[in-house]
Design an enzyme around this catalytic site. Structure first.
Site, PDB file in Angstrom:
ATOM      1  N   GLU A   1       0.913  -1.151  -0.063  1.00  0.00           N
ATOM      2  CA  GLU A   1      -0.091  -0.008   0.271  1.00  0.00           C
ATOM      3  C   GLU A   1       0.812   1.375   0.053  1.00  0.00           C
ATOM      4  O   GLU A   1       1.565   1.425   0.787  1.00  0.00           O
ATOM      5  CB  GLU A   1      -0.910  -0.112   1.402  1.00  0.00           C
ATOM      6  CG  GLU A   1      -1.972  -1.175   1.268  1.00  0.00           C
ATOM      7  CD  GLU A   1      -2.420  -1.455   2.591  1.00  0.00           C
ATOM      8  OE1 GLU A   1      -2.562  -0.527   3.586  1.00  0.00           O
ATOM      9  OE2 GLU A   1      -2.925  -2.600   2.634  1.00  0.00           O
TER      10      GLU A   1
ATOM     11  N   GLN B   1       1.566  -1.977   5.860  1.00  0.00           N
ATOM     12  CA  GLN B   1       1.851  -0.791   5.818  1.00  0.00           C
ATOM     13  C   GLN B   1       2.138  -0.407   7.889  1.00  0.00           C
ATOM     14  O   GLN B   1       2.890   0.219   8.095  1.00  0.00           O
ATOM     15  CB  GLN B   1       0.834   0.231   5.754  1.00  0.00           C
ATOM     16  CG  GLN B   1       1.237   1.602   5.556  1.00  0.00           C
ATOM     17  CD  GLN B   1      -0.101   2.413   5.096  1.00  0.00           C
ATOM     18  OE1 GLN B   1      -1.080   2.794   5.506  1.00  0.00           O
ATOM     19  NE2 GLN B   1       0.261   2.671   3.559  1.00  0.00           N
ATOM     20  N   PHE B   2       1.460  -1.202   8.396  1.00  0.00           N
ATOM     21  CA  PHE B   2       1.691  -1.398   9.903  1.00  0.00           C
ATOM     22  C   PHE B   2       1.411  -2.626  10.373  1.00  0.00           C
ATOM     23  O   PHE B   2       0.653  -3.555   9.969  1.00  0.00           O
ATOM     24  CB  PHE B   2       0.846  -0.394  10.650  1.00  0.00           C
ATOM     25  CG  PHE B   2       1.014   0.820  10.497  1.00  0.00           C
ATOM     26  CD1 PHE B   2       1.795   1.675  11.471  1.00  0.00           C
ATOM     27  CD2 PHE B   2       0.422   1.670   9.295  1.00  0.00           C
ATOM     28  CE1 PHE B   2       1.903   3.175  11.120  1.00  0.00           C
ATOM     29  CE2 PHE B   2       0.583   3.223   9.394  1.00  0.00           C
ATOM     30  CZ  PHE B   2       1.284   3.925  10.202  1.00  0.00           C
ATOM     31  N   ALA B   3       2.400  -3.267  11.272  1.00  0.00           N
ATOM     32  CA  ALA B   3       2.624  -4.394  11.776  1.00  0.00           C
ATOM     33  C   ALA B   3       1.007  -4.739  12.256  1.00  0.00           C
ATOM     34  O   ALA B   3       0.342  -6.002  12.183  1.00  0.00           O
ATOM     35  CB  ALA B   3       3.397  -4.805  12.746  1.00  0.00           C
ATOM     36  N   ASP B   4       0.272  -3.758  12.865  1.00  0.00           N
ATOM     37  CA  ASP B   4      -1.110  -4.123  13.481  1.00  0.00           C
ATOM     38  C   ASP B   4      -1.999  -4.649  12.291  1.00  0.00           C
ATOM     39  O   ASP B   4      -2.852  -5.258  12.657  1.00  0.00           O
ATOM     40  CB  ASP B   4      -1.497  -2.873  13.989  1.00  0.00           C
ATOM     41  CG  ASP B   4      -0.785  -2.188  14.775  1.00  0.00           C
ATOM     42  OD1 ASP B   4       0.250  -1.796  14.497  1.00  0.00           O
ATOM     43  OD2 ASP B   4      -1.049  -1.836  15.887  1.00  0.00           O
TER      44      ASP B   4
ATOM     45  N   ILE C   1      -1.630  -6.532   9.860  1.00  0.00           N
ATOM     46  CA  ILE C   1      -0.930  -8.009   9.302  1.00  0.00           C
ATOM     47  C   ILE C   1      -2.068  -9.049   9.507  1.00  0.00           C
ATOM     48  O   ILE C   1      -1.806 -10.132   9.015  1.00  0.00           O
ATOM     49  CB  ILE C   1       0.395  -8.330   9.612  1.00  0.00           C
ATOM     50  CG1 ILE C   1       1.084  -9.293   8.474  1.00  0.00           C
ATOM     51  CG2 ILE C   1       0.371  -9.153  10.899  1.00  0.00           C
ATOM     52  CD1 ILE C   1       2.562  -9.323   8.847  1.00  0.00           C
TER      53      ILE C   1
ATOM     54  N   SER D   1      -5.532  -4.517   0.951  1.00  0.00           N
ATOM     55  CA  SER D   1      -5.864  -5.828   1.145  1.00  0.00           C
ATOM     56  C   SER D   1      -4.819  -6.746   1.816  1.00  0.00           C
ATOM     57  O   SER D   1      -3.999  -7.216   0.717  1.00  0.00           O
ATOM     58  CB  SER D   1      -6.479  -6.482  -0.313  1.00  0.00           C
ATOM     59  OG  SER D   1      -6.832  -7.814  -0.204  1.00  0.00           O
ATOM     60  N   GLU D   2      -4.477  -6.871   2.757  1.00  0.00           N
ATOM     61  CA  GLU D   2      -3.188  -7.419   3.258  1.00  0.00           C
ATOM     62  C   GLU D   2      -3.389  -8.831   2.904  1.00  0.00           C
ATOM     63  O   GLU D   2      -2.585  -9.513   2.491  1.00  0.00           O
ATOM     64  CB  GLU D   2      -3.362  -7.294   4.889  1.00  0.00           C
ATOM     65  CG  GLU D   2      -2.962  -5.826   5.087  1.00  0.00           C
ATOM     66  CD  GLU D   2      -4.008  -4.818   5.163  1.00  0.00           C
ATOM     67  OE1 GLU D   2      -3.711  -3.586   5.282  1.00  0.00           O
ATOM     68  OE2 GLU D   2      -5.158  -5.214   5.274  1.00  0.00           O
TER      69      GLU D   2
ATOM     70  N   PRO E   1      -5.198  -9.767   9.010  1.00  0.00           N
ATOM     71  CA  PRO E   1      -6.071 -10.128   7.853  1.00  0.00           C
ATOM     72  C   PRO E   1      -5.413 -11.260   7.038  1.00  0.00           C
ATOM     73  O   PRO E   1      -5.754 -11.827   6.084  1.00  0.00           O
ATOM     74  CB  PRO E   1      -6.490  -8.967   7.068  1.00  0.00           C
ATOM     75  CG  PRO E   1      -6.469  -7.932   8.118  1.00  0.00           C
ATOM     76  CD  PRO E   1      -5.352  -8.229   9.206  1.00  0.00           C
TER      77      PRO E   1
ATOM     78  N   HIS F   1      -1.795   1.234  15.369  1.00  0.00           N
ATOM     79  CA  HIS F   1      -0.549   1.573  14.558  1.00  0.00           C
ATOM     80  C   HIS F   1       0.714   1.303  15.524  1.00  0.00           C
ATOM     81  O   HIS F   1       1.692   1.699  14.980  1.00  0.00           O
ATOM     82  CB  HIS F   1      -0.718   2.968  14.218  1.00  0.00           C
ATOM     83  CG  HIS F   1      -1.801   3.255  13.370  1.00  0.00           C
ATOM     84  ND1 HIS F   1      -2.969   3.655  13.725  1.00  0.00           N
ATOM     85  CD2 HIS F   1      -1.701   3.432  11.956  1.00  0.00           C
ATOM     86  CE1 HIS F   1      -3.490   3.922  12.644  1.00  0.00           C
ATOM     87  NE2 HIS F   1      -3.026   3.975  11.508  1.00  0.00           N
TER      88      HIS F   1
END
Length: 338
Positions: A29, A82-85, A87, A59-60, A89, A129
């Protein structure tokens, strides 16, 4: 050698691999024209084109599924979450597909993917985040998990991760991205300034996955840390005035257990420091491994210094972080309890 912060070092690693290996490509993204939300991929699309560095939908699961297919086909994709949070999905793709593909296909296919993601706190990002989910990945057989603490290590470890034939989760501490930090919040600023920017070679070099670094030698207590917490540990050790040995794990899977055991056997004491919540954190696994291998050498109980066992607090981010002061108390406790 040029001086780089971690963003520049990671960008340099991606540049090296894109230039020397036509099978590598970067996507995620906003990583293309925009250069990523933290500008880590800045300039790569302009240099290598839309087919080698491109943007994806939000769309992870799709990002990681695409990367797995590319890897099975013979490419070496480097997707960014974009952020580990965000991941989670894609977690089923990582666990059920990427981590198991080599074994499930009896070696016919594999997933040589490197999933980059900013992680941890430092930007007041709150619960969506700023989380540190490394223990989740460490539990999954077949995934490797790498967490650098310096620009030099970040570049060498990232190149090694990209060249590895197994899927790697490469977590980039946001708090270390840009060099020196806001001293109003970061009491460790004076100690960290020399490590947030460093001399980094421009060309290709690697640091082996699974090889820890002894950042500071000592005789009285071993401190185990990784990522941002390496610098917190350094500040706390200096403040406490304890002759501590500081080990930067660099990767938690594979884990350099030999270096850990050698250190704890020498010092007889061990403190584990990580930013994630204490309960269920990777520190629990480290504590068990140290106890199993070093029981007769231990002179005091193993200590864990970690984040609170609460959802990530937005307004109290800098209290949630295990800071030097909390490590100082732990250092004094293990020395007094001997």
């Amino acid at each position: 050698m040029p001086t780089m912060n971690m963003i520049q070092a990671i960008n340099s690693a991606l540049d090296v691999k894109l230039s020397e290996d036509p099978d590598t490509l970067v996507f995620g993204e906003d990583v293309g024209y925009f250069g990523g939300v933290f500008r880590v991929t800045e300039g790569l699309q302009k240099k290598y084109g839309l087919q080698r560095c491109f943007d994806t939908p939000i769309s992870e699961g799709g990002i990681i599924a695409t990367a797995i297919g590319m890897g099975a086909y013979g490419l070496r994709p480097i997707p960014e979450i974009q952020f580990a949070d965000y991941i989670l999905p894609a977690f089923d793709q990582l666990v059920s597909e990427a981590a198991r593909l080599r074994y499930r296909s009896n070696g016919e296919f594999w997933a040589p993917i490197t999933v980059r993601s900013p992680y941890g706190g430092g930007i007041f990002g709150g619960q969506t985040h700023s989380q540190s989910p490394e223990a989740i990945f460490a539990h999954i057989t077949g995934l490797k998990t790498v967490i650098p603490s310096t620009p030099y290590d970040a570049k060498g470890l990232l190149i090694a991760s990209i060249e590895d034939d197994d899927p790697v989760i490469f977590l980039e501490p946001k708090r270390l991205y840009n060099g020196p930090f806001d001293g109003r919040h970061d009491q460790a600023l004076k100690t960290w300034a020399g490590m947030s920017e460093a001399e980094v070679p421009e060309g290709r070099y690697t640091i082996p996955l699974g090889k820890a670094a002894v950042v500071r030698e000592g005789a009285e207590v071993t401190v185990l840390a990784y990522g941002t917490m390496v610098h917190v540990a350094k500040a706390g050790i200096e403040e406490a005035g304890v002759d501590a040995e500081l080990i930067d794990l660099r990767s938690i899977v594979p884990l350099d257990i030999d270096t850990i055991v050698a250190s704890v056997a020498k010092t007889g004491r061990c403190i584990i420091l990580h930013e994630a919540s204490r309960f269920g954190g990777f520190g629990g696994e480290l504590s068990a491994l140290v106890q199993e291998r070093c029981f007769w050498a231990l002179r005091s109980p193993i200590e864990r210094v970690a984040g609170w066992d609460t959802p990530y607090p937005h307004a109290f981010e800098w209290d949630y972080f295990p800071g030097p002061a909390r490590l100082v108390k732990a250092l004094h406790r293990v020395m007094e309890n001997s």
